[in-house]
Design an enzyme around this catalytic site. Sequence first.
Site, PDB file in Angstrom:
ATOM      1  NE  ARG A   1     -25.299 -20.110  -6.211  1.00 20.57           N
ATOM      2  CZ  ARG A   1     -26.002 -19.692  -5.260  1.00 20.57           C
ATOM      3  NH1 ARG A   1     -25.130 -18.965  -4.163  1.00 20.57           N
ATOM      4  NH2 ARG A   1     -27.090 -20.034  -5.086  1.00 20.57           N
TER       5      ARG A   1
ATOM      6  CE  LYS B   1     -11.214 -31.780 -20.398  1.00 20.76           C
ATOM      7  NZ  LYS B   1     -11.171 -33.149 -21.401  1.00 20.76           N
TER       8      LYS B   1
ATOM      9  CD  GLU C   1      -3.723 -39.998 -20.159  1.00 19.42           C
ATOM     10  OE1 GLU C   1      -3.426 -39.179 -20.968  1.00 19.42           O
ATOM     11  OE2 GLU C   1      -4.714 -40.399 -19.724  1.00 19.42           O
TER      12      GLU C   1
ATOM     13  CE  LYS D   1      -4.389 -31.832 -18.893  1.00 15.39           C
ATOM     14  NZ  LYS D   1      -5.102 -33.005 -18.147  1.00 15.39           N
TER      15      LYS D   1
ATOM     16  CD  GLU E   1     -11.769 -31.656 -24.670  1.00 11.76           C
ATOM     17  OE1 GLU E   1     -11.349 -31.595 -23.524  1.00 11.76           O
ATOM     18  OE2 GLU E   1     -12.520 -32.603 -25.208  1.00 11.76           O
TER      19      GLU E   1
ATOM     20  NE  ARG F   1      -8.443 -29.512 -21.230  1.00  9.73           N
ATOM     21  CZ  ARG F   1      -8.329 -29.219 -19.987  1.00  9.73           C
ATOM     22  NH1 ARG F   1      -8.672 -28.017 -19.673  1.00  9.73           N
ATOM     23  NH2 ARG F   1      -8.190 -30.030 -18.849  1.00  9.73           N
TER      24      ARG F   1
ATOM     25  CG  ASN G   1      -9.961 -36.014 -24.987  1.00 10.53           C
ATOM     26  OD1 ASN G   1      -9.655 -36.315 -23.950  1.00 10.53           O
ATOM     27  ND2 ASN G   1     -10.619 -35.174 -25.559  1.00 10.53           N
TER      28      ASN G   1
ATOM     29  CG  HIS H   1      -8.249 -40.169 -23.141  1.00  7.25           C
ATOM     30  ND1 HIS H   1      -6.949 -40.192 -23.651  1.00  7.25           N
ATOM     31  CD2 HIS H   1      -8.093 -39.781 -21.774  1.00  7.25           C
ATOM     32  CE1 HIS H   1      -5.906 -40.001 -22.743  1.00  7.25           C
ATOM     33  NE2 HIS H   1      -6.765 -39.816 -21.478  1.00  7.25           N
TER      34      HIS H   1
ATOM     35  CG  HIS I   1     -13.392 -41.913 -21.542  1.00  6.07           C
ATOM     36  ND1 HIS I   1     -13.676 -40.839 -21.709  1.00  6.07           N
ATOM     37  CD2 HIS I   1     -12.174 -41.955 -20.714  1.00  6.07           C
ATOM     38  CE1 HIS I   1     -12.944 -39.889 -21.160  1.00  6.07           C
ATOM     39  NE2 HIS I   1     -12.146 -40.638 -20.458  1.00  6.07           N
TER      40      HIS I   1
ATOM     41  CG  HIS J   1      -7.963 -43.108 -17.493  1.00  2.00           C
ATOM     42  ND1 HIS J   1      -8.633 -42.875 -18.254  1.00  2.00           N
ATOM     43  CD2 HIS J   1      -7.086 -41.921 -17.451  1.00  2.00           C
ATOM     44  CE1 HIS J   1      -8.799 -41.897 -18.888  1.00  2.00           C
ATOM     45  NE2 HIS J   1      -7.641 -41.244 -18.597  1.00  2.00           N
TER      46      HIS J   1
END
Lengths: 426, 426
Positions: free
Chosen positions: A194, A216, A258, A300, A310, A314, A318, A321, A325, A338
Amino acid sequence: MAASTSSLLAPASSSCAAISPRLTRAAPAAASVPSPSRPSYPPLRASSGRPLRSRFVASAAPTMQPPTESRVSTVVDVDLGDRSYPIYICSGLLDEPDLLQRHVHGKRVLVVTNTTVAPLYLEKVTWALTHNNPNVSVESVILPDGEKYKDMDTLMKVFDKAIESRLDRRCTFVALGGGVIGDMCGFAAAAFLRGVNFIQIPTTLMAQVDSSVGGKTGINHPLGKNMIGAFYQPQCVLIDTDTLNTLPDRELASGVAEVVKYGLIRDAPFFEWQEKNMSALLAREPNALAYAIKRSCENKAEVVAQDEKESGLRATLNLGHSFGHAIETGTGYGAWLHGEAVAAGTVMAADMSHRLGWIDESIKKRVVEILEKAKLPIAPPETMTVEKFKNIMAVDKKVADGLLRLILLKGPLGSCFYWRLRQEST
Amino acid sequence: MAASTSSLLAPASSSCAAISPRLTRAAPAAASVPSPSRPSYPPLRASSGRPLRSRFVASAAPTMQPPTESRVSTVVDVDLGDRSYPIYICSGLLDEPDLLQRHVHGKRVLVVTNTTVAPLYLEKVTWALTHNNPNVSVESVILPDGEKYKDMDTLMKVFDKAIESRLDRRCTFVALGGGVIGDMCGFAAAAFLRGVNFIQIPTTLMAQVDSSVGGKTGINHPLGKNMIGAFYQPQCVLIDTDTLNTLPDRELASGVAEVVKYGLIRDAPFFEWQEKNMSALLAREPNALAYAIKRSCENKAEVVAQDEKESGLRATLNLGHSFGHAIETGTGYGAWLHGEAVAAGTVMAADMSHRLGWIDESIKKRVVEILEKAKLPIAPPETMTVEKFKNIMAVDKKVADGLLRLILLKGPLGSCFYWRLRQEST
């Protein structure tokens, strides 16, 4: 025991002193990296033995602190209350055992890396973790390399190794590699018992300017990218820019996508700097790279400090993105890097922004030109039909209650807009 | 859209009023539950149409608020700052759509349940989610029943269903079942799209008094229990005590093991109440059950509010669990119920405490007697040798830096002690 515990509890912000001698030494010459005779990036403020340090809180405006010397040495703080952490950016950081050891919790470390990075840096990192530090033992797990292995089966190998090695709650996971390794190691650290501590040592430009910062973490599902994961912050991010010397050109360009994004969404001066310095970046001119990494991390860090999970701001990170994606999912993970997919997605976003009348044609043209200059794709593959885009984007995380969220450009350079678009019922 | 959004944003703490009419009505007679002519639990304060409400903060002492009427209707608040949530305890709560709907985020719900519970309550819960609420759609995933299915393969079925159903970030997962379902659904909610909302509807006594409260979620690894998971808090816990009417006797007794634990570690009056009322509990006398659940949740909420992530105090909830987990792992998940293993582990802990001279023999005797009365095992199976215990416990989460943490009893009834024991090197 008591001594080691107290050293563990030393605040991260004090660790900078330990590396300051290193931070001021000359950068080692990299044989493969030509140094332009007249650097075209802005003159930088003199490094005086203390690293430059940027601290971002919710209200801070982006700052530029260009040193005048030929070396950039920086600590960027990500301000998230009790989850705050520093990003160290410098060449030669892996030669500084003190810095890394200061952020290790407990006596057991698991380094998570891959078959490409392990032969290059695993020995060095293990040395840095254990040098003059006999109490710490290091295990490692070497995963296959590539986005297509960012799945549950590969993640289980990390848990298997951790449990077989009888690691306990006071261990530290170290992510040594690119974005895939950082995302997987971070999620493994979030979920093992955990939650255990972890450190990011990103070795690709993509990971250094983006994925290692902000917490993330996660893995892919056959039906969508990063569908399973956690927001989980590291103890620190350690960016040794020397690791870029071993990075293939295509991977370097992927990271540049990026870097370009930060300029487009919120930092016009940085975009203009990139337009002037793209050749130096691609030629791996050390100071150009260090400056691009620092400025990207500052951007960032500022966004993440304002919106860790987000819920709004945030999402602007993207840009390109949602389309990107879809390209990665549609072509099969790993076919496109990517950043390559993001580059094509960014052109699609700029094109849509222009069709909507939100940006001048000149901005769209500059987006295409800078990405072409970076040798990045400026269009999706032909196999990605409109229908394919629509089907894949319907399961994207950035869809909520049937509304597709797209980040588009709007207004002058460096401004973006969060656009909600109703999806057709599925 | 706007209306539904604003109702979603209504504070959870105001939801109590909606259920107050229900909370004051007479409990339905349960044919299988004999009501003792003279209840032996303490006289309870009259219920006046407002539910009893306990709110725990870090400094609060445990309180007992026994109503004088024959009905216990309670809201226990778990105070965790912005992750606070209410536990509703009452018979007939699943007949109250308003209460459940108030805690649903978004328009899409995924109910996670199992093959045993689905035929009993899935239809009712779906009704409660959708009654007068046409905007909400409900999906469900029905997992195989049992601790042995609390693994990654079964967890992936939840992700598969969520992704195939195109659920997005604004969905809600509902855990309908016992501790295994709650743990798996909670971890799935923690990891799906890096975290979506979830609601606990526990249908076993074990889940109602322990596992649904406090945010521990996760799955087992072949080498250890709950090795992979997250601390992740629900939006609310909804305990309809009527669901216990369908619970097998052995499962009921399993839950009693955790009830006994609260008395032993921190609540001597509650333990004494249990000694007098064990027959009523096992006979499912509704008010005895409701009081035991309320008092257990109050104890757990208070501990969790002080130590959410188990850096200290929360570990005291693990009395009997280090030995118990070893029994569950050693005998194969599912052979022993969790509470059965905890009961045998509790006797082992009491025995060790007595051998160390920390508790009187009379306390050890009372521990054995109350667990025998509850028809729970008071010794581990013969197959669990000392060597087997040692090997399994070495990979337990409660080991850190080679120190085994055991919760033992020390002093008068209701007092425990966190004992650190150095493990042999492995």
